[in-house]
Enzyme design. Structure first.
Site, PDB file in Angstrom:
ATOM      1  N   ASP A   1       0.493 -11.867   6.386  1.00  0.00           N
ATOM      2  CA  ASP A   1      -0.992 -11.897   5.675  1.00  0.00           C
ATOM      3  C   ASP A   1      -1.620 -12.705   6.755  1.00  0.00           C
ATOM      4  OD1 ASP A   1      -1.703 -11.580   2.719  1.00  0.00           O
ATOM      5  OD2 ASP A   1      -3.227 -12.849   3.882  1.00  0.00           O
ATOM      6  N   ALA A   2      -2.867 -11.651   7.144  1.00  0.00           N
ATOM      7  CA  ALA A   2      -3.755 -12.100   8.158  1.00  0.00           C
ATOM      8  C   ALA A   2      -4.408 -13.722   7.784  1.00  0.00           C
ATOM      9  CB  ALA A   2      -4.551 -11.233   8.558  1.00  0.00           C
TER      10      ALA A   2
ATOM     11  N   ASP B   1      -1.656   0.584  12.962  1.00  0.00           N
ATOM     12  CA  ASP B   1      -1.303   2.022  13.525  1.00  0.00           C
ATOM     13  C   ASP B   1      -1.136   1.944  15.079  1.00  0.00           C
ATOM     14  OD1 ASP B   1      -4.115   1.623  14.267  1.00  0.00           O
ATOM     15  OD2 ASP B   1      -4.772   2.784  12.774  1.00  0.00           O
TER      16      ASP B   1
ATOM     17  N   GLN C   1       0.879  -0.976  -0.089  1.00  0.00           N
ATOM     18  CA  GLN C   1      -0.099   0.053   0.055  1.00  0.00           C
ATOM     19  C   GLN C   1       0.857   1.152   0.096  1.00  0.00           C
ATOM     20  OE1 GLN C   1      -2.257  -0.619   3.603  1.00  0.00           O
ATOM     21  NE2 GLN C   1      -0.498  -1.101   4.824  1.00  0.00           N
TER      22      GLN C   1
ATOM     23  N   HIS D   1     -11.811   4.050  17.561  1.00  0.00           N
ATOM     24  CA  HIS D   1     -11.242   2.997  18.096  1.00  0.00           C
ATOM     25  C   HIS D   1     -11.667   2.720  19.604  1.00  0.00           C
ATOM     26  CE1 HIS D   1      -8.018   4.160  15.189  1.00  0.00           C
ATOM     27  NE2 HIS D   1      -7.814   2.934  15.200  1.00  0.00           N
TER      28      HIS D   1
ATOM     29  N   ASP E   1      -0.266  -7.482  11.171  1.00  0.00           N
ATOM     30  CA  ASP E   1      -0.349  -6.805  10.146  1.00  0.00           C
ATOM     31  C   ASP E   1       0.563  -6.855   9.165  1.00  0.00           C
ATOM     32  OD1 ASP E   1      -1.895  -3.498   9.903  1.00  0.00           O
ATOM     33  OD2 ASP E   1      -0.210  -4.194   8.438  1.00  0.00           O
TER      34      ASP E   1
ATOM     35  N   ASP F   1      -9.425  -5.075  12.323  1.00  0.00           N
ATOM     36  CA  ASP F   1      -9.461  -3.647  11.843  1.00  0.00           C
ATOM     37  C   ASP F   1      -8.981  -3.758  10.260  1.00  0.00           C
ATOM     38  OD1 ASP F   1      -9.676  -1.222  11.754  1.00  0.00           O
ATOM     39  OD2 ASP F   1      -8.117  -0.388  13.037  1.00  0.00           O
TER      40      ASP F   1
END
Lengths: 538, 504
Positions: B348-349, B294, B240, B270, B314, B366
């Site tokens: 990778d989730a 984040d 990304q 959040h 993540d 999320d």
């Protein structure tokens, strides 16, 4: 902190001015684009070993092996025969494969970024009548169970993910593979009429109550009035039906090439209709759904291979078959050890294609020559990124309407992970012409640069600038890619004759005997032959 | 005109240009500080103060230079050009990486100021024997202040809009060096080591021009227009494009041009994502976060003292690294990603959950919105089925599920997909000004779970007050609508999402 094109322009101007100051131009040259260097590799079936059958000069037999049943050929037919033996607990067999790996037309490969097919790359949802295939799929956890209505529950991770197909037509990627975008009313109406005719054929049954078009062909009716369809080409049939518009012909041509290698001109109408009418869509609402994996049908090979563990001998080329009332003797050359071995067996399951068998059993030469095989080329291409294209997003199957090749598969499509560069695609091309021998020669004569240029030119139609993105291209050639049901072949005596066993000892099971090179045909020929031998003799 | 007169005119012109450059560096530093650190009044005052102070230091130091005044003057000229010119590039690049960014910022400001401060005394020293003192002082200061005026007018009107901060400082660095180059040739005969000075001057010029040419590869400015705010960080990872912008003292994070959060109101998002799940869970000791690189969800979770361990998966290392190292962002997530309780996994989730079996008390999901077929896979029934293996009977899971107002079909599609695997998922939503009305889903394998029950509470939340029922009421325009379940082989969610967001 704003900027944009204008700012860049200013900067260039400034730079020019500074050049006038006499700064030299060396650093400018440093940023000139380097010509893209594509790593090229040419592979294929082991035709050099195979072609030694033309002038057999193998070392004399130095060893004898007695084995009750011998399987020749490790494609899907051979592996399915072994699978049936394993099912029934029969252990006294061996399987010989000429290549260094089993798999035949369902082989696969892998590079640093993805597994990829080197041939067949999906299995359509089998017809409900294919019970043995469903048993295999269930054992392999591809079918996870059955609903109360008796419908299979497929493992969703092995069903093709959405989006499945897109077609580049009229400079636009449309969703789905049937041409729609930019077609006028008459063209659309003909597409619709074609599909409704095919639907009628799908439901049509012969006097014996069996479907006229069925998979495997062994299950289909032998008593119907459509045999004549085999004597004309698919193109002739379309013309006879009054089809006039180009998209129908292009679409059917693509479909025929995709399954048979040969297009509408050189495929029999019976086979052409078979493509559209043999799948009954008994399960799953989505008629397009298929089972597929990153490595294509290489997955099915690895699943079947498990059942032949310890029984497979690779690099073994059979070069002579002789028989008498008691035994079959097969002379086999091992290209790794450079030794020849004599296998003595009670029953031989010959899963070699007929273009090979004519050298092993010379009496079959005349009839074998009626079998036509289309040459194929599969290129595994690694891309830095996809050049921008308008329309539908990158899909599993990406076809260029009226392209030279058959489009490409996005190999990472079935990965559960997020897509990331580099991308790997498999480009398919069948060499279709009246004279397939000539095409076969062309396949081998073209060097890698010539094929590279051919492929880039074809892909550039839909992806302008793709050449810049290519990191690596591996070109896999299949001289006898698949059996092509040219007009007259499916109903021919030759085909029926060649499928008959010799002396109740040599059985033939390759899918070319069906006239169709698909998984189900190969599976059933291998599986049923093994079953027959077990019932009769063991 | 005699040579002497000529010389002093050229030198005064040099003063003029130097004055412009000097003020531009100061303004660049001030602008950068307020872009990167926010609070522009404070930053500008500090920068101007530091700059003026360091000019004083420079002036003072100038008196120690007695010999080879011309050589020194040109050298200082070149040094200012290099330091001032590259200051913005350096600060931009270092902002992403170093921990003590402010120290570096003020150090560079001090250095530039110091060198600029040396220029005028040095020049007066050079000219003092050639011009009458009365004229000297008036002329030098007149040119100096006129230059300053021109710089301060040009900077906001012409330079920043046309060239951007980085281009401006580089351009003026080049101009500064051009003055040096010109003087090196013009004053050749006054120089102690003329050839050496000329070579240095040319090398400096080449260096800056090269940096100038490549600077937009270091940071492409064009996106500023896209975001409308000041882009202060930009990084393309394999997955990304991360862009951090700042406006009015707040920061906005964009992933692939989609707003991920605005520091102004992200607490609403959040708190809603995390606290309902945490308060319902019986013993929230082990928590899994999927996505959320984040660290803001982790920040909320860490407020519960009974939390022993957080695994955060993540896929983008660039993202988690940024939030582990950048000072401002670390302040914002309260250094959550560096907490000893948090383990960051860059995988990778979907692949990660396939490969793991350990059970978590709470799972917070999320992920980015399902805006493409790649992301759509993370919202399929196949994904939620796999997720079941990471739960025990009482695990509580919260998922962000897009906007029930802007994308009701997408929103309810995720809900129905979860409902096809788990009993009684609870949809809820909250208003987040930057996003609009935003939705979530709370679920558990336990069909008797009571989502209203509050087992744990923390103080000082700004939005969520543990009255869950406030969030579960859906107005008529967000009511549940009939939708299909999202599967790998239909990816209907991406289609809904596309269709709905393209209307807005």
């Amino acid at each position: 902190m704003k900027s944009g094109a204008r700012y860049k322009w200013n900067r260039r101007h400034f730079l020019k001015a500074s050049l006038l100051l006499g700064l030299g131009t060396t650093f400018l040259q440093a940023c000139k684009r380097k010509a893209n260097h594509i790593l090229l590799k040419l592979t294929g079936t082991n035709h050099i070993l195979g072609h030694r059958l033309w002038l057999p000069d193998f070392p004399p037999v130095s060893e004898k092996i007695e084995i009750p049943v011998l399987i020749l050929g490790g494609g899907i037919a051979g592996l399915s025969a072994a699978y049936q033996f394993h099912e029934k607990g029969f252990q006294d067999f061996l399987l010989l494969e000429m290549e260094d790996e089993v798999g035949g037309n369902s082989k696969s490969g892998s590079n640093s970024y993805s597994k990829h097919p080197l041939g067949a790359h999906y299995l359509p949802i089998p017809n409900a009548s294919n019970k043995e295939i469903y048993q295999f799929l269930e054992k392999s956890k591809i079918v996870k169970g059955w609903t109360e209505n008796g419908e299979p529950i497929f493992d969703e991770e092995q069903l093709s993910f959405d989006p499945m197909h897109r077609l580049f037509i009229d400079n636009y990627w449309q969703n789905g593979i049937v041409p729609e975008y930019g077609l006028d009313e008459e063209e659309l109406a003909e597409m619709e009429r074609f599909h409704s005719l095919m639907k009628d054929f799908t439901e049509m049954k012969g006097r014996d109550g069996k479907y006229v078009f069925d998979i495997p062909t062994l299950f289909a009716s032998n008593d119907h009035d459509l045999e004549d369809l085999d004597s004309i080409s698919m193109e002739k049939w379309l013309l006879d039906q009054g089809f006039k518009t180009k998209p129908v012909f292009s679409y059917v041509n693509y479909c025929c090439r995709d399954d048979f290698g040969t297009g509408v001109k050189h495929t029999s109408a019976f086979a052409g209709i078979h493509y559209f009418s043999s799948r009954k869509h008994d399960y799953l609402e989505n008629e397009e759904a298929v089972l597929t994996w990153q490595e294509g049908n290489g997955r099915l090979v690895s699943l079947l291979k498990k059942y032949a563990e310890g029984k497979i001998r690779n690099n073994c080329l059979a070069y002579k078959i002789e028989w008498d009332d008691n035994k079959v003797q097969v002379q086999v050359y091992d290209s790794k050890t450079n030794k020849s071995t004599l296998y003595i067996t009670n029953q031989l399951i010959n899963c070699c294609p007929q273009f090979v068998n004519k050298y092993l059993i010379p009496t079959r030469k005349t009839l074998s020559d009626k079998f036509a095989y289309a040459p194929w080329l599969i290129a595994t291409i690694t891309l830095k990124s996809f050049p921008a294209a308008s329309g539908a997003p990158l899909s599993w199957d990406n076809v260029i309407h009226e392209g030279k090749g058959l489009g490409y598969i996005f190999d990472q499509h079935q990965s559960l992970a997020q897509y990331k560069a580099p991308y790997v695609i498999s480009y398919y091309h069948s060499l279709d012409a009246q004279d397939l021998r000539k095409e076969r020669k062309k396949l081998l004569d073209f060097n890698e640069e010539q094929w590279r240029d051919f492929i880039i030119e074809d892909l550039s139609k839909a992806h302008y600038g793709i050449e810049e993105e290519i990191l690596d291209m591996r070109i896999h050639r299949l001289g006898h890619g698949m059996i092509s049901p040219v007009p007259g072949f499916m109903m021919s005596e030759a085909r029926k004759e060649m499928a008959k066993p010799i002396a109740d000892r040599i059985y033939f099971a390759h899918s070319d005997l069906s006239g169709l090179s698909i998984f189900e045909e190969a599976f059933y020929r291998g599986y049923l032959t093994a079953k027959e031998i077990l019932t009769k003799y063991y | 005109m005699d040579r002497k007169k000529n010389l002093s005119i050229f030198l005064l012109l040099a003063v003029f240009i130097i004055a412009i450059c000097g003020l531009v560096y100061e303004l660049v530093a001030g602008a950068l500080a307020s872009y990167l650190l926010g609070d522009s009044v404070k930053q500008f005052s500090f920068i101007i103060g530091t700059y003026l102070f360091s000019m004083g230091v420079g002036s003072y130091l100038a008196k120690f230079i007695h010999k080879n005044l011309f050589d020194r003057f040109i050298e200082i000229e070149l040094l200012i050009g290099i330091i001032g010119g590259t200051s913005s590039v350096l600060l931009f690049l270092l902002f992403q990486q170093v921990e003590h960014f402010q120290f570096i910022l003020y150090f560079i400001v001090f250095l530039t100021g110091c060198l600029c401060g040396m220029e005028i005394p040095l020049l007066m020293n050079i000219l003092k024997d050639r011009v009458q003192f009365k004229d000297l002082v008036s002329n030098v200061f007149a040119f100096d202040y006129i230059g300053a005026l021109i710089a301060s007018v040009l900077f906001p009107i012409l330079l920043i809009p046309k060239l951007g901060v980085m281009g401006t400082s580089l351009l003026f660095g080049i101009i500064n060096i051009c003055v040096g180059v010109f003087l090196a040739f013009y004053l050749s005969k006054f120089l102690k080591r003329p050839t050496w000075i000329k070579i240095k001057a040319i090398l400096c010029l080449v260096f800056l021009v090269v940096v100038f040419y490549y600077s937009d590869r270091l940071l492409a400015y064009s996106e500023n227009q896209l975001y409308g705010n000041n882009v202060i960080y930009k990084h393309s990872t394999t997955y990304q494009r991360i862009v951090l912008t700042s406006s009015k003292g707040n920061y906005q994070l964009f992933l692939n041009n989609n707003l991920q959060f605005n520091t102004k109101d992200e607490y609403r998002y959040h708190e809603c994502l995390v606290h309902p799940a945490m308060s319902v869970a019986k013993t929230p000791k082990r928590v899994l976060i999927l996505g959320g690189g984040d660290g803001l969800a982790a920040r909320e979770i860490l407020k519960y003292p009974m939390v022993e361990h957080i695994t955060l998966v993540d896929l983008d290392e660039g993202m988690t690294k940024l939030f582990q190292t950048n000072e401002i962002l670390r302040q914002h997530n309260q250094d959550a990603l560096n907490s000893p309780k948090v383990r960051v996994v860059n995988e990778d989730a979907f692949i990660w959950i396939k490969d793991h079996q350990e059970q978590y008390d709470v799972i917070i999901i999320d992920f980015p919105d399902p805006s493409n077929y790649s992301l759509g896979k993370l919202y399929t029934n196949a994904f939620y089925k796999r997720l079941r293996f990471l739960m025990h009977e009482q695990s509580i899971i919260a998922v962000q599920t897009t906007s029930p107002y802007y994308a009701p079909k997408a929103y309810w599609c995720i809900h129905e997909t979860i409902a096809s695997i788990f009993p009684n998922p609870q949809a809820y939503h909250a208003y987040v000004p930057s996003f609009g009305e935003w939705g979530f889903c709370l679920f558990s394998p336990d069909k008797n779970v009571d989502f209203q029950q509050v087992n744990h509470k923390v103080d000082n939340l700004r939005f969520y007050d543990y009255n869950f029922s406030k969030l579960t009421d859906f107005a008529t325009d967000m009511q549940k609508i009939p939708v299909e379940i999202n599967r790998l082989d239909n990816q209907i969610l991406v289609r809904y999402f596309d269709e709905e967001w393209s209307k807005i």
